[in-house]
Design a protein around this motif. Sequence first.
Motif, mmCIF file in Angstrom:
data_model
loop_
_atom_site.group_PDB
_atom_site.id
_atom_site.type_symbol
_atom_site.label_atom_id
_atom_site.label_comp_id
_atom_site.label_asym_id
_atom_site.label_seq_id
_atom_site.Cartn_x
_atom_site.Cartn_y
_atom_site.Cartn_z
ATOM 1 N N GLU A 196 3.095 7.226 -1.261
ATOM 2 C CA GLU A 196 4.006 6.281 -1.906
ATOM 3 C C GLU A 196 3.847 6.410 -3.419
ATOM 4 O OE1 GLU A 196 5.021 1.479 -2.130
ATOM 5 O OE2 GLU A 196 3.025 2.162 -1.502
ATOM 6 N N GLU A 229 4.423 -1.440 3.830
ATOM 7 C CA GLU A 229 5.099 -2.679 4.217
ATOM 8 C C GLU A 229 4.667 -3.746 3.215
ATOM 9 O OE1 GLU A 229 6.678 -5.446 4.993
ATOM 10 O OE2 GLU A 229 5.383 -6.121 6.641
ATOM 11 N N ARG A 236 -0.341 4.050 6.885
ATOM 12 C CA ARG A 236 0.795 3.660 7.713
ATOM 13 C C ARG A 236 1.969 3.413 6.782
ATOM 14 N NH1 ARG A 236 -1.254 -2.323 9.790
ATOM 15 N NH2 ARG A 236 -2.253 -2.978 7.845
ATOM 16 N N ALA A 237 3.145 3.288 7.358
ATOM 17 C CA ALA A 237 4.336 3.102 6.535
ATOM 18 C C ALA A 237 4.152 1.896 5.617
ATOM 19 C CB ALA A 237 5.561 2.914 7.429
ATOM 20 N N ARG A 281 -0.937 6.287 1.840
ATOM 21 C CA ARG A 281 -0.770 5.196 2.794
ATOM 22 C C ARG A 281 -1.072 5.700 4.203
ATOM 23 N NH1 ARG A 281 -1.424 1.447 -0.783
ATOM 24 N NH2 ARG A 281 0.358 1.045 -2.168
ATOM 25 N N CYS A 300 -0.782 10.702 7.144
ATOM 26 C CA CYS A 300 -0.636 9.714 6.091
ATOM 27 C C CYS A 300 0.689 9.945 5.375
ATOM 28 C CB CYS A 300 -1.799 9.799 5.093
ATOM 29 S SG CYS A 300 -1.928 11.406 4.269
ATOM 30 N N GLN A 301 1.014 9.033 4.499
ATOM 31 C CA GLN A 301 2.214 9.141 3.685
ATOM 32 C C GLN A 301 1.835 8.968 2.219
ATOM 33 O OE1 GLN A 301 5.539 6.689 4.987
ATOM 34 N NE2 GLN A 301 4.716 6.582 7.061
#
Length: 305
Positions: free
Chosen positions: A129, A280, A277-278, A275, A126-127
């Motif tokens: 943000e 968007e 996914r990246a 997140r 995960c990321q």
Amino acid sequence: MPKVGIIYNDCKPAACRISIELKEKLEAQNSEVRTATGMGGILGHSKPESPVCHTPVDGLVPPGFDRDLDFGVVLGGDGTVLSAFRQVAPIELPLLTVNTGHMGFLTETYISQLYPAVEMVMRGKCQIEERTTIAVRVIRDETTIWEALCLNEMVLHREPLTSMCHFEVAVGRHAPVDIAADGIIISTPTGSTAYALSAGGPVITPDVRVMQLVPICPHSLASRALIFSDTETVQVFPATRERMMMVVDGNAGCYVLPDDRVVLQKSPYNARFIRLRAPEFFRVLREKLGWGLPHIAKPTSVELP
């Protein structure tokens, strides 16, 4: 041993049920779990007979929640997400937001995808943000009588009935401006898709470090939305004889008297979204608000007889 926090909307049976099931599942996997309801981040509204409703920002962290937690899971709609971030901002806890409501603009996934999503987070797939928050304070006689963290917007308006009034707004070192309107909105980029958007403000991508000022139903063609750096301090003076109502993120509020001032500054605490996914942002705009979708049917090419 992984440590996980769960914040849920206890007004929604589905969120309550899933919170219990998730807690049991995580504990069966040898995780330490702490739970809390989102009510702790809803500061409530002051009342005419009790206009001061002051809860320090650092005092909203739920019992048992601390910096040792690896991540948190939020079960609810956008209101619960806003409340949860206010609760955990001081401990910088990243949150996986799971939609159990309707719009779910701020949520990352759905209940049907909850367990695979948590598994991905547990495996580090995960990321994070980060989103800007604003510290809002009401000052009376040079004393802070109310404060809150704002992820979406601060709204100041007349009550109980909407009608035009005047506001003096000072942005940073610039000279104050007078705005005649039903109210004003000061929002973050995250809040640009909420009330500010409905009031005619622009959509701002979350990575732009700004705040925006949007008049509500202004009494002038010259009063339009203003975007400025989030390093600026904003002071709002209600230039009217009647008291006003200030609402933060739609779930916290305070009365503002004629001699009060509202001070807004970029907060040192960021909201940290997990997140899967990246990020968007345009995809979210399309899915949630229909932005950029074709609205005219385009005929396919056909051969004439």
